[in-house]
Design a protein around this motif. Structure first.
Motif, mmCIF file in Angstrom:
data_model
loop_
_atom_site.group_PDB
_atom_site.id
_atom_site.type_symbol
_atom_site.label_atom_id
_atom_site.label_comp_id
_atom_site.label_asym_id
_atom_site.label_seq_id
_atom_site.Cartn_x
_atom_site.Cartn_y
_atom_site.Cartn_z
ATOM 1 N N SER A 146 4.431 -6.062 -6.540
ATOM 2 C CA SER A 146 5.815 -6.023 -4.392
ATOM 3 C C SER A 146 4.310 -5.138 -3.912
ATOM 4 N N LEU A 147 3.526 -4.238 -4.489
ATOM 5 C CA LEU A 147 2.898 -3.146 -3.488
ATOM 6 C C LEU A 147 1.731 -4.042 -3.126
ATOM 7 N N PHE A 148 0.988 -5.077 -3.792
ATOM 8 C CA PHE A 148 0.322 -6.207 -3.604
ATOM 9 C C PHE A 148 0.857 -7.097 -2.561
ATOM 10 N N GLN A 149 1.933 -7.568 -2.358
ATOM 11 C CA GLN A 149 2.610 -8.982 -1.619
ATOM 12 C C GLN A 149 2.606 -8.358 -0.355
ATOM 13 N N LEU A 150 3.555 -6.669 -0.473
ATOM 14 C CA LEU A 150 4.080 -5.856 0.586
ATOM 15 C C LEU A 150 2.487 -4.995 1.857
ATOM 16 N N HIS A 151 1.497 -5.278 0.992
ATOM 17 C CA HIS A 151 0.955 -4.204 2.025
ATOM 18 C C HIS A 151 -0.811 -4.773 1.698
ATOM 19 N N ALA A 152 -1.067 -5.512 0.533
ATOM 20 C CA ALA A 152 -2.324 -6.219 1.691
ATOM 21 C C ALA A 152 -2.717 -6.194 2.749
ATOM 22 N N ASP A 153 -3.579 -6.411 3.254
ATOM 23 C CA ASP A 153 -3.850 -6.441 4.778
ATOM 24 C C ASP A 153 -4.242 -8.410 4.619
ATOM 25 N N CYS A 154 -3.687 -8.323 5.852
ATOM 26 C CA CYS A 154 -3.606 -9.935 5.693
ATOM 27 C C CYS A 154 -4.739 -9.960 6.701
ATOM 28 N N GLY A 155 -5.131 -9.174 8.019
ATOM 29 C CA GLY A 155 -5.289 -9.290 8.802
ATOM 30 C C GLY A 155 -5.141 -10.498 9.651
ATOM 31 N N ASP A 156 -5.787 -11.513 10.155
ATOM 32 C CA ASP A 156 -5.738 -12.427 11.046
ATOM 33 C C ASP A 156 -4.451 -13.443 10.500
ATOM 34 N N GLY A 157 -4.024 -13.405 9.030
ATOM 35 C CA GLY A 157 -3.660 -14.907 8.339
ATOM 36 C C GLY A 157 -3.735 -15.412 8.394
ATOM 37 N N PHE A 158 -4.838 -15.737 8.108
ATOM 38 C CA PHE A 158 -5.777 -16.961 7.425
ATOM 39 C C PHE A 158 -5.530 -17.130 5.575
ATOM 40 N N PHE A 159 -5.571 -15.467 4.956
ATOM 41 C CA PHE A 159 -5.193 -15.701 3.751
ATOM 42 C C PHE A 159 -3.670 -14.618 3.760
ATOM 43 N N LYS A 160 -3.245 -14.984 2.580
ATOM 44 C CA LYS A 160 -1.482 -13.913 2.308
ATOM 45 C C LYS A 160 -1.660 -13.765 1.177
ATOM 46 N N PRO A 161 -1.381 -13.029 0.772
ATOM 47 C CA PRO A 161 -0.945 -12.687 -0.758
ATOM 48 C C PRO A 161 0.424 -13.076 -1.149
ATOM 49 N N HIS A 162 0.760 -13.853 -1.651
ATOM 50 C CA HIS A 162 1.672 -14.509 -2.525
ATOM 51 C C HIS A 162 1.915 -13.793 -4.347
ATOM 52 N N VAL A 163 3.109 -13.635 -4.715
ATOM 53 C CA VAL A 163 3.382 -13.735 -6.002
ATOM 54 C C VAL A 163 4.399 -13.895 -6.431
ATOM 55 N N PRO A 164 5.045 -15.591 -6.813
ATOM 56 C CA PRO A 164 5.960 -15.798 -7.697
ATOM 57 C C PRO A 164 6.911 -15.425 -8.065
ATOM 58 N N GLU A 165 7.955 -15.978 -7.595
ATOM 59 C CA GLU A 165 9.610 -15.067 -8.122
ATOM 60 C C GLU A 165 9.617 -15.271 -9.222
ATOM 61 N N GLU A 166 9.948 -15.829 -10.575
ATOM 62 C CA GLU A 166 9.418 -15.956 -11.528
ATOM 63 C C GLU A 166 8.576 -14.768 -11.590
ATOM 64 N N GLN A 167 7.946 -14.115 -11.788
ATOM 65 C CA GLN A 167 6.760 -13.248 -11.871
ATOM 66 C C GLN A 167 7.205 -12.369 -11.640
ATOM 67 N N LEU A 168 7.746 -12.058 -10.653
ATOM 68 C CA LEU A 168 8.360 -10.472 -10.557
ATOM 69 C C LEU A 168 9.420 -10.252 -11.538
ATOM 70 N N ALA A 169 10.175 -11.666 -11.167
ATOM 71 C CA ALA A 169 11.646 -11.292 -12.717
ATOM 72 C C ALA A 169 11.083 -10.431 -13.722
ATOM 73 N N ARG A 170 10.019 -12.112 -13.908
ATOM 74 C CA ARG A 170 10.157 -11.944 -15.167
ATOM 75 C C ARG A 170 8.950 -10.115 -15.665
ATOM 76 N N ALA A 171 8.399 -9.443 -14.465
ATOM 77 C CA ALA A 171 7.637 -8.047 -14.417
ATOM 78 C C ALA A 171 8.244 -7.436 -14.594
ATOM 79 N N ALA A 172 9.808 -7.343 -14.024
ATOM 80 C CA ALA A 172 11.223 -6.040 -14.215
ATOM 81 C C ALA A 172 11.605 -6.174 -15.930
#
Length: 650
Positions: free
Chosen positions: A496-522
């Motif tokens: 979640s910290l990666f997805q929310l706070h990694a610096d996207c700059g101009d938006g050319f790259f964006k962070p991505h975490v699959p929902e299923e991975q988040l659910a499994r992580a919990a």
């Protein structure tokens, strides 16, 4: 009714207040704290005068008497509680100023003066507020630190490929335009190369064609399997298995339009940015061109674009019949009937077999080996009709003469939506391939209702890929970096910290975490003995959580790892010969998952060789069920509407 203070305090007032449907005797006064004026007004549990409804029914003189009695009995204690609360509030405000915290003073002012304040609980509430404010500040500071440290604009610099001369060669065109053939011809000439495809099936097909058709000594590496050929110059691989450290002459990235895939696009971003080859071939649909141009410009790489045209014409034919039942009687050899679920595929297969047809069947739950066998049955004429889901949209060159859409809407787990032009055209483009006797490929709808939509979508332009927003996933290096900054080892929190706070700059790259991975992580975070590395591996396992049996096995394996136990091959049904088709399919998928884990965690998944031995017999069971003429579907439907038919919904 106000009463005078019990001691010298000019601004102290006692009064009634209503809170939580009860009437209380309360005390209050104005104070100056940190240069601002506040009114503190509240009660203590001992000064309750009764239920509000009962209080209103009492005569005024009785209420005044009860209030005076309460004031006499509890007034001093109430006044002391008020002074204590004021001292606690003053200490709270001093701490906020000293620590640079920013409480919501407007809300606090209302809470302190509104008459709902339990003076005895003020200290506890303010302590919690301080803890929350400190936690919020720590989170804000951590977010800023993550943003400073994880700049996604620097993502290309993390790959060795950044330090060598590379050239992008985009080979774009519709299906059956010879794109992949050109790429294989190039791989046949190189001293070192890799093919990167989206599916294990495509990697297996590339491995077979390179070795048999092009005479190239090639190896196969997928998440579940390694076939290492001594002296091989080329490796056929699934795209997630890219080795960025290996220096190559040519890398071929297939189905490049999957850069925009909402779940797996990160793997194509990683491959384009990180493929460590002098030439990087990007093979796929014409719609990917804007994204490729943008990536080449961003990476500072020369780009050559080769546009291909279809080798054989593709036409929209006629609907097979006015009603679905009659349409099956007009099926002819070389037809591929398209459905969008395993259930519908098996039910349609059964109905075609009942009409005396021979049928091959391909759907997503089948392993690549079984899909390849079913494709071979159709290609070699052992089956004259193919029933398939959109699993045939990628790979599997087949002698399909006519593609027939039995449905034009697909259930995505939430709603049933009309197919996109790109998906329908990709599936329809399978017609006329692989040297079929009739050069012209035909696409049609089953009935006029489907056919009207097919006609429209075949003519529709494919939407172009976006030129920014390319996905980057949270790899182990990023997670360890965030764990070091936060002191937190919970995988869900780190993702979640990666997805929310990694610096996207101009938006050319964006962070991505699959929902299923988040659910499994919990789920994994509740297993305290699992290391971050183990949790990360388990969160990425290719095991469908939608299937209860497979998800249950995944949870069992994770719990065994949590307990420090070796994970054995103890999930196999007792007898392959007695297994149903579904049971055999699930067993094959579990064996593949066990092998996937076995490569990554060999000390835990210790029966890898045994899993390898069991795989072939269980694949044979699935194959045997599909080759038989016994019914495999669940049936159903109603008069005039077969169980596999979904009428067009407007």
């Amino acid at each position: 009714m106000d009463a005078p203070a019990s001691r010298a305090a000019i601004d102290l007032r006692f009064a009634r207040t209503i809170s939580a449907n009860r009437v209380w005797l309360a005390a209050g006064r104005r104070v100056s704290l940190q240069g601002a004026e506040y009114r503190i007004f509240g009660f203590i549990p001992e000064t309750c005068l009764g239920q509000a409804a009962h209080w209103r029914r009492r005569p005024g003189e009785i209420r005044d008497g009860l209030e005076q009695a309460m004031l006499k009995e509890q007034g001093h204690r109430l006044e002391q509680a008020l002074e204590s609360a004021i001292a606690e509030i003053a200490a709270y405000l001093d701490a906020c100023v000293a620590e640079g915290l920013q409480p919501n003073l407007r809300k606090l002012r209302d809470d302190w003066s509104g008459g709902d304040l339990d003076l005895a609980a003020v200290g506890k509430g303010l302590a919690q507020s301080l803890n929350d404010l400190r936690a919020k500040r720590r989170h804000r500071d951590l977010a800023e630190q993550i943003g400073r440290s994880l700049k996604l604009s620097d993502y290309p610099d993390t790959f060795p490929a950044r330090r060598r001369r590379r050239k992008l060669i985009a080979v774009l065109g519709p299906t059956n335009s010879g794109k992949t053939h050109d790429a294989f011809e190039r791989l046949a000439t190189v001293s070192s190369g890799v093919y990167l495809g989206p599916l294990r099936l495509l990697a297996l097909e590339a491995f077979t064609r390179l070795n048999e058709e092009f005479g190239v000594s090639a190896s196969l590496i997928t998440g579940e399997e390694r076939r290492l050929v001594e002296g091989s110059r080329v490796t056929a691989s699934t795209i997630e298995m890219l080795d960025p450290s290996e220096e190559l002459e040519v890398a071929v990235i297939d189905e490049i339009q999957m850069l925009s895939d909402p779940d797996r696009g990160w793997a194509w971003t990683q491959a384009v940015v990180g493929a460590n080859a002098s030439e990087v071939w990007l093979v796929g649909a014409l719609s990917a061109e804007p994204a490729i141009v943008a990536l080449a410009a961003r990476l500072g790489l020369p780009l050559e674009i080769r546009r291909k045209t279809r080798k054989h014409p593709l036409v929209v034919g006629q609907p097979l019949a006015g009603v679905p039942v009659g349409a099956l009687r007009r099926a002819r050899p070389g037809d591929a009937f398209i459905v969008f679920s395993r259930r519908d595929a098996l039910n349609l297969r059964d109905d075609l077999l009942a009409l005396g047809r021979s049928v091959a069947c391909i759907y997503g739950a089948l392993s690549p080996e079984v899909r390849e066998r079913e494709a071979r049955r159709f290609a070699e004429g052992d089956a004259d009709i193919l029933v398939a889901t959109d699993a045939i949209g990628m790979g599997l060159n087949l002698p399909i003469q006519r593609v027939v859409f039995t449905a034009i809407q697909k259930y995505d787990g939430v709603t049933r939506d009309t197919l996109s032009p790109s998906l329908l055209q990709q599936i329809g483009g399978r017609a006329g391939r692989f040297g079929h006797q009739e050069e012209e490929g035909v696409v049609a709808g089953l009935t006029p209702a489907e056919h009207a939509v097919v006609t429209s979508l075949m003519q529709a332009p494919q939407p172009l890929l976006e030129t920014k927003g390319f996905q980057i996933t949270a790899g182990s290096a990023y997670l360890e970096q965030i764990a070091g900054m936060s002191g937190d080892s919970r995988l869900e929190a780190l993702l979640s910290l990666f997805q929310l706070h990694a610096d996207c700059g101009d938006g050319f790259f964006k962070p991505h975490v699959p929902e299923e991975q988040l659910a499994r992580a919990a789920q994994l975070d509740r297993m305290k003995n699992l290391s971050l590395q183990l949790k990360h591996v388990f969160s990425m396992a290719p095991m469908a959580s939608q299937n209860e049996t497979i998800d249950g096995v995944w949870r069992g394996w994770a719990y065994a790892a949590h307990q420090g136990k070796r994970i054995r091959l103890d999930f196999l049904p007792p007898s392959p010969q007695r297994a149903s088709l579904e049971e055999a399919e699930i067993t094959v998928r579990l064996l593949a998952a066990y092998r996937w884990f076995g490569y990554r965690l060999p000390d835990l998944f210790v029966d890898y060789d045994l899993a390898e031995e069991h795989l072939a017999p269980w694949i044979g069971v699935v194959d045997g069920h599909l080759r038989s003429r016994y019914r495999q579907g669940v049936g159903g439907g109603r008069k005039g509407v077969p169980s596999w038919y979904w009428p067009v919904r407007r």
